[in-house]
Scaffold this active site. Sequence first.
Site, PDB file in Angstrom:
ATOM      1  CD  GLN A  82    -146.596  50.757 -68.429  1.00 17.46           C
ATOM      2  OE1 GLN A  82    -146.364  49.907 -67.583  1.00 17.46           O
ATOM      3  NE2 GLN A  82    -147.178  51.892 -68.136  1.00 17.46           N
ATOM      4  CG  HIS A  83    -141.371  47.245 -73.086  1.00 16.88           C
ATOM      5  ND1 HIS A  83    -140.706  47.855 -74.143  1.00 16.88           N
ATOM      6  CD2 HIS A  83    -142.684  47.262 -73.423  1.00 16.88           C
ATOM      7  CE1 HIS A  83    -141.587  48.220 -75.063  1.00 16.88           C
ATOM      8  NE2 HIS A  83    -142.790  47.879 -74.645  1.00 16.88           N
ATOM      9  CG  LEU A  84    -140.267  44.838 -64.789  1.00 19.46           C
ATOM     10  CD1 LEU A  84    -139.350  45.998 -64.447  1.00 19.46           C
ATOM     11  CD2 LEU A  84    -141.123  44.479 -63.586  1.00 19.46           C
ATOM     12  CG  HIS A 108    -137.038  48.777 -73.261  1.00 19.81           C
ATOM     13  ND1 HIS A 108    -137.879  47.970 -73.995  1.00 19.81           N
ATOM     14  CD2 HIS A 108    -135.854  48.132 -73.180  1.00 19.81           C
ATOM     15  CE1 HIS A 108    -137.216  46.870 -74.355  1.00 19.81           C
ATOM     16  NE2 HIS A 108    -135.989  46.952 -73.879  1.00 19.81           N
TER      17      HIS A 108
END
Length: 486
Positions: free
Chosen positions: A423-425, A308
Site C-alpha cells: 500500500q505504498h504507491l 513495494h
Amino acid sequence: MTSTLVVGAGSAGCVLAARLSADPAHTVRVLEAGPVWASAVEMPAHLLDPGHLPVGPDSGVVWRYPGNIVRGKLIGGSGAINGSYFVRPTAADFAAWSAAADSARWSFDAVLPLLAELESDRDFGSAPGHGARGPIPVQRTADPAPVSREFADRCAALGFAEIADLNAVPASSTAGGDPGRPPDTGAGRPASLGADGFGRVPLAVAGGRRAGPALTHLYSALTRPNLDVTGGTTVTRLLLRGSRVIGAEWARGRERGTTFADRVIVCAGAIESAALLIRSGIGPESQLRSLGIPVVLPAPVGAWCTDHPEIGIEYRGPVPESTTVALEYVLELDDLELRPYTPMFTPGLRRLGVALMSPEATGELTLGSADPAVPARIDQGYLRSARDRDRLRAGIDVAAQVLGLPLGTVDDTWLRTYLGTSQHLSGTCRMGPVGDPRAVVDECGRVHGIEGLTVADLSVVPVPLHRGPQAAVVLLAALIADLYAV
Ligand SMILES: Cc1cc2nc3c(=O)[nH]c(=O)nc-3n(C[C@H](O)[C@H](O)[C@H](O)COP(=O)(O)OP(=O)(O)OC[C@H]3O[C@@H](n4cnc5c(N)ncnc54)[C@H](O)[C@@H]3O)c2cc1C
C-alpha cells in the site's frame, strides 16, 4: 493575501495546510472527500487505535481499487488508518531522489534539518540529526509482543546485527550509504544477501493513539481564521483558463460547486491526484482522447509508478492477547524488508511479510472512464522482472530461516499466490526537470506547463524508497509548504 486551494486533507494535505496557514498572509481552503470531524476528540476511538487498521470490508473511511489497494478517505487520509511505522528514507534514497529531480533540495543533507524539526523522538531526540520538540511524536516499542520478541531473538541467533535506531544519521550523510548501520557480523546469513540488520520500528504514536498528520498538524490549526477545511467534498475537476489553474469543481452529495483560488495544491494521494489531473485534461494524450477529455496539456501522468510488492507468509501461531501496534520490528536486508505483523489478519494464522523495497519493474495508472466515481486502474507491474522475483525468493529464503519453517519450492506460481501490496504507491506525477520525458512536476512540485498548479504528495516521488513512505510524505509536504510561504 494569497488564496490557496488544497485538494485532500490526507497526510500531505494536513501538514501543508497547517504550515501554509501559519502565515496570516495566506487564506487556505481545504476540500476533503472523506469525513472531517470538528475536533480530534470527536474522531471515533477505533480510528485512533494504532493496533487496528480500519480497512476491512465494513470500513466507511477508505477508497478501494482493484488489486486490494486501499487508501484513507477521511481527515488525515492514509496516515489516519496506517500502521504508524515512521521510518525515514535512507540517505541513498535522497541521493537518488535529488538526482532524479536534478536538485540538491532533496539531498539527505538538505532535508535532515527539516526531518529533525518535524519529530519529537522520545528515544533518540538528543542524538545528532534528531529532534525532540517537533509536532510528530516518535517512539519505539518498549515492551514488544511475544511474536516480535521471538522474531528479534531469531534474527540475533542467525547472526544479524541489531540496529538501535533505524532513523539514525549515517556517519557520512553525503556518502549515500544507509543510515544507522553498525558493522555487519555476517555470521549465519545467506552470503548472497549482504545483511544489514534488525531493529525496533520508529512509530508515530503517543499515549496509545495513532499520531497521524490530522492530529499532529491540522487539528491544532483549525481555529485559525485564514484556514477552512470542508469534508465530504470531492474535487471532480480542476478549472483552467488557458495554461493557468483558477480553481476547481467539486461535488458534495447532490450539490455541485466551484471554488476559485490564486493557486491549487493537489494533495489527493498517488492515485487520486493523478486521476484528477487526467480528468482535467493533463495526461497522456491518447488516453485523454479515448476518454473524450479535451487535451489541456499532454503529460506522462500515471505513466510511471512504483510500490513495494509484499509476499505474506502465513503460519500457525498462538492468538495474541492484545496488540498495540501492527509492526514492532523489521529486518532489513539490502532492498528487502521482513515484517513480523503482530495482529492476525487471517484467524489462527500469523503473518511474516517479505517486501521488496526497490523493485526494478514499475507500474502504470490509467483511467477507464472520465467519471470520477469510477476507480482508476493500477497495473503495479509486480513480478514482471526476473530480478525482482529472485530478490523476493532470496527474502523468502531468509524468512524460512527466521521462522524455522521449510517453505518448499518457491516458483513463480508460489510467488503469485502469496503476492500482495504494501500500500505504498508513489510516483504517478513524477518529479523531474523540464525535458525529462517522465516528469510531470518540477523540483518544487509545480506542474510543468501549468501556472499556479502544484502536486504535493507521494505522487511526485521519483524513485522507489527503501522505507515505508509516511515519513517521506510528511517531509515532502512540509518542504513544499515552506517553498510557497509568501
Ligand atoms: C492500510 C495502509 C497502511 C499503511 N501503513 C503504513 C505505515 O505504517 N507506514 C508508512 O510509512 N506508510 C504506510 N502506508 C502508506 C502511507 O500511509 C501513505 O502512502 C501516505 O499516507 C500517503 O500520503 P498522501 O498524502 O500521499 O495521501 P493520503 O494520505 O492518502 O491523502 C489523500 C487525501 O486526499 C483525499 N482525496 C482524494 N481525492 C480527493 C478528491 N478528488 N477531492 C477531495 N479529496 C480527495 C483522500 O480522501 C485523502 O484524505 C499505509 C497505507 C495504507 C493504505
